[in-house]
Design a protein around this motif. Structure first.
Motif, mmCIF file in Angstrom:
data_model
loop_
_atom_site.group_PDB
_atom_site.id
_atom_site.type_symbol
_atom_site.label_atom_id
_atom_site.label_comp_id
_atom_site.label_asym_id
_atom_site.label_seq_id
_atom_site.Cartn_x
_atom_site.Cartn_y
_atom_site.Cartn_z
ATOM 1 N N ARG A 174 4.808 5.952 -1.092
ATOM 2 C CA ARG A 174 5.683 4.771 -1.202
ATOM 3 C C ARG A 174 4.932 3.601 -1.843
ATOM 4 N NH1 ARG A 174 10.539 3.614 1.156
ATOM 5 N NH2 ARG A 174 11.102 1.408 1.370
ATOM 6 N N LEU A 175 3.686 3.383 -1.444
ATOM 7 C CA LEU A 175 2.887 2.317 -2.046
ATOM 8 C C LEU A 175 2.637 2.594 -3.528
ATOM 9 C CD1 LEU A 175 0.174 1.463 0.659
ATOM 10 C CD2 LEU A 175 2.221 0.144 0.034
ATOM 11 N N ALA A 176 2.344 3.832 -3.859
ATOM 12 C CA ALA A 176 2.062 4.184 -5.251
ATOM 13 C C ALA A 176 3.269 3.928 -6.143
ATOM 14 C CB ALA A 176 1.638 5.645 -5.343
ATOM 15 N N VAL A 177 4.441 4.244 -5.650
ATOM 16 C CA VAL A 177 5.668 4.071 -6.433
ATOM 17 C C VAL A 177 5.961 2.593 -6.692
ATOM 18 C CG1 VAL A 177 8.168 4.421 -6.382
ATOM 19 C CG2 VAL A 177 6.645 6.246 -5.666
ATOM 20 N N MET A 178 5.494 1.715 -5.821
ATOM 21 C CA MET A 178 5.733 0.282 -5.982
ATOM 22 C C MET A 178 4.932 -0.336 -7.123
ATOM 23 S SD MET A 178 5.748 -1.085 -2.033
ATOM 24 C CE MET A 178 6.113 -2.770 -2.555
ATOM 25 N N LEU A 179 3.863 0.310 -7.533
ATOM 26 C CA LEU A 179 2.903 -0.321 -8.437
ATOM 27 C C LEU A 179 3.470 -0.885 -9.745
ATOM 28 C CD1 LEU A 179 -0.326 1.821 -7.973
ATOM 29 C CD2 LEU A 179 0.074 -0.556 -7.321
ATOM 30 N N PRO A 180 4.368 -0.206 -10.432
ATOM 31 C CA PRO A 180 4.843 -0.813 -11.681
ATOM 32 C C PRO A 180 5.556 -2.149 -11.481
ATOM 33 C CG PRO A 180 5.376 1.520 -11.596
ATOM 34 C CD PRO A 180 4.922 1.130 -10.228
ATOM 35 N N GLN A 181 6.269 -2.302 -10.345
ATOM 36 C CA GLN A 181 7.028 -3.532 -10.077
ATOM 37 C C GLN A 181 6.918 -3.902 -8.605
ATOM 38 O OE1 GLN A 181 10.959 -3.715 -12.321
ATOM 39 N NE2 GLN A 181 10.599 -1.507 -12.378
ATOM 40 N N PRO A 182 5.725 -4.241 -8.140
ATOM 41 C CA PRO A 182 5.516 -4.466 -6.700
ATOM 42 C C PRO A 182 6.341 -5.607 -6.116
ATOM 43 C CG PRO A 182 3.630 -5.238 -7.973
ATOM 44 C CD PRO A 182 4.492 -4.469 -8.912
ATOM 45 N N LYS A 183 6.502 -6.697 -6.845
ATOM 46 C CA LYS A 183 7.259 -7.832 -6.309
ATOM 47 C C LYS A 183 8.736 -7.489 -6.162
ATOM 48 C CE LYS A 183 4.153 -11.313 -8.250
ATOM 49 N NZ LYS A 183 4.009 -12.354 -9.283
ATOM 50 N N ARG A 184 9.244 -6.708 -7.097
ATOM 51 C CA ARG A 184 10.647 -6.300 -7.017
ATOM 52 C C ARG A 184 10.887 -5.394 -5.829
ATOM 53 N NH1 ARG A 184 13.676 -1.940 -10.906
ATOM 54 N NH2 ARG A 184 15.721 -2.063 -9.929
ATOM 55 N N PHE A 185 10.030 -4.371 -5.664
ATOM 56 C CA PHE A 185 10.246 -3.417 -4.576
ATOM 57 C C PHE A 185 9.890 -4.002 -3.217
ATOM 58 C CE2 PHE A 185 9.702 -0.178 -8.073
ATOM 59 C CZ PHE A 185 11.051 0.166 -8.089
ATOM 60 N N GLU A 186 9.080 -5.049 -3.203
ATOM 61 C CA GLU A 186 8.807 -5.736 -1.942
ATOM 62 C C GLU A 186 10.101 -6.333 -1.387
ATOM 63 O OE1 GLU A 186 5.650 -9.060 -0.202
ATOM 64 O OE2 GLU A 186 6.297 -9.175 -2.294
ATOM 65 N N LYS A 187 10.978 -6.771 -2.298
ATOM 66 C CA LYS A 187 12.248 -7.368 -1.892
ATOM 67 C C LYS A 187 13.351 -6.325 -1.730
ATOM 68 C CE LYS A 187 11.164 -11.689 -4.300
ATOM 69 N NZ LYS A 187 11.545 -12.601 -5.406
ATOM 70 N N LEU A 188 13.117 -5.102 -2.250
ATOM 71 C CA LEU A 188 14.121 -4.039 -2.171
ATOM 72 C C LEU A 188 13.521 -2.801 -1.499
ATOM 73 C CD1 LEU A 188 15.549 -4.359 -5.801
ATOM 74 C CD2 LEU A 188 16.639 -5.180 -3.701
ATOM 75 N N PRO A 189 13.137 -2.914 -0.239
ATOM 76 C CA PRO A 189 12.458 -1.792 0.436
ATOM 77 C C PRO A 189 13.328 -0.549 0.588
ATOM 78 C CG PRO A 189 13.080 -3.473 2.017
ATOM 79 C CD PRO A 189 13.325 -4.062 0.670
ATOM 80 N N ASN A 190 14.655 -0.714 0.529
ATOM 81 C CA ASN A 190 15.562 0.424 0.697
ATOM 82 C C ASN A 190 16.175 0.874 -0.624
ATOM 83 O OD1 ASN A 190 15.276 0.487 3.570
ATOM 84 N ND2 ASN A 190 16.640 -1.281 3.699
ATOM 85 N N SER A 191 15.504 0.526 -1.710
ATOM 86 C CA SER A 191 15.977 0.923 -3.033
ATOM 87 C C SER A 191 16.100 2.441 -3.139
ATOM 88 C CB SER A 191 15.000 0.409 -4.095
ATOM 89 O OG SER A 191 15.154 1.104 -5.309
ATOM 90 N N GLY A 192 17.229 2.913 -3.676
ATOM 91 C CA GLY A 192 17.428 4.345 -3.849
ATOM 92 C C GLY A 192 16.392 4.951 -4.771
ATOM 93 N N TYR A 193 16.053 4.211 -5.829
ATOM 94 C CA TYR A 193 15.027 4.704 -6.752
ATOM 95 C C TYR A 193 13.692 4.851 -6.039
ATOM 96 C CZ TYR A 193 11.412 4.660 -10.313
ATOM 97 O OH TYR A 193 10.299 4.971 -11.061
ATOM 98 N N LEU A 194 13.352 3.867 -5.220
ATOM 99 C CA LEU A 194 12.083 3.892 -4.500
ATOM 100 C C LEU A 194 11.994 5.114 -3.591
ATOM 101 C CD1 LEU A 194 9.484 2.193 -3.996
ATOM 102 C CD2 LEU A 194 10.663 1.160 -2.066
ATOM 103 N N LEU A 195 13.064 5.419 -2.896
ATOM 104 C CA LEU A 195 13.071 6.562 -1.981
ATOM 105 C C LEU A 195 12.991 7.889 -2.747
ATOM 106 C CD1 LEU A 195 15.857 5.337 0.485
ATOM 107 C CD2 LEU A 195 13.381 5.270 0.829
ATOM 108 N N GLN A 196 13.750 7.987 -3.838
ATOM 109 C CA GLN A 196 13.758 9.225 -4.620
ATOM 110 C C GLN A 196 12.408 9.450 -5.296
ATOM 111 O OE1 GLN A 196 16.822 9.395 -7.599
ATOM 112 N NE2 GLN A 196 16.195 11.401 -8.361
#
Length: 238
Positions: A201-223
């Motif tokens: 989960r942390l690795a997937v955040m790397l390209p856009q960490p600030k965005r995914f910090e605000k969208l922890p339940n993002s479908g893309y993030l989970l997939q």
């Protein structure tokens, strides 16, 4: 003509001195952990200028204390041939350029005012070179300097040291830098204790960490997390 030649000579000397500065900085990193990066200093300045003020979290963790799960996850997500290449993957850069051209063409055709999504082809070493020593501007000159620094990093540092510095300095959220700060911020534990799912989960955040910090339940993030977890067993770490 003499004035022009003198000016060109001064520019050349300044360029050589800058390269020498970079060489010395990288040589020092063989034994000394960098206290901050150019990107971090830029982010700190922006936070200081904002109404929210400076919120900063970073704690250096030696390579052998960072969980292997996180090393595998980052390599699987960001640069799956990290241990094999010499800093640059030209094929990946070419593919990213082609995708960006198509994205820009689609955006112009749609004419909806939205900026096209930009794809990167940078390796972990290139990302480190950019974040450590360069500004955030985009230009051919800066890209050329990034490639030079990438080769210097590969020449002077081991793959293990490159990955160690990268994991301890990369951004993982607003004012959150490095694996230890990220693990404690998101999971309330040390980076030495991360599970495979948490690391992915942390690795997937790397390209856009600030965005995914605000969208922890993002479908893309989970997939994408599930995809990275499947790739982790085959990831080779230095």
């Amino acid at each position: 003509m003499k004035s022009l030649a003198r000016a060109l000579l001064l520019v050349l000397c300044a360029g050589l001195l800058l390269q020498l500065f970079f060489v010395l900085r990288i040589a020092l990193m063989v034994v000394v952990d960098p206290e901050s990066t150019a990107f971090q200093r830029s982010e700190a300045w922006q936070m200081l200028r904002s109404s929210e003020g400076l919120h900063w979290s970073q704690q250096w963790l030696p390579y052998d204390r960072i969980a292997p799960t996180l090393k595998r996850a980052v390599i699987a997500s960001e640069d799956d041939s990290f241990t094999e290449h010499h800093g640059v993957q030209w094929e990946a850069i070419e593919k990213a350029w082609q995708r960006n051209q198509r994205a820009e063409a689609r955006a112009q055709k749609a004419d909806n005012g939205k900026a096209p999504k930009i794809y990167g082809g940078s390796t972990i070493t290139q990302q480190l070179a950019k974040n450590l020593l360069l500004s955030g501007e985009r230009s051919l000159l800066r890209k050329g300097q990034e490639l030079v620094l990438t080769q210097l990093l590969e020449l002077m540092l081991s793959k293990q040291r490159i990955l160690e510095i990268y994991l301890n300095s990369v951004e993982w959220g607003q004012g959150v830098f490095g694996a230890e700060a990220a693990a404690r911020h998101y999971f309330r534990k040390s980076a030495s204790q991360l599970s495979a799912a948490e690391a992915a989960r942390l690795a997937v955040m790397l390209p856009q960490p600030k965005r995914f910090e605000k969208l922890p339940n993002s479908g893309y993030l989970l997939q994408r997390t599930r995809t990275v977890m499947q790739r982790m067993p085959s990831a080779v770490i230095p």
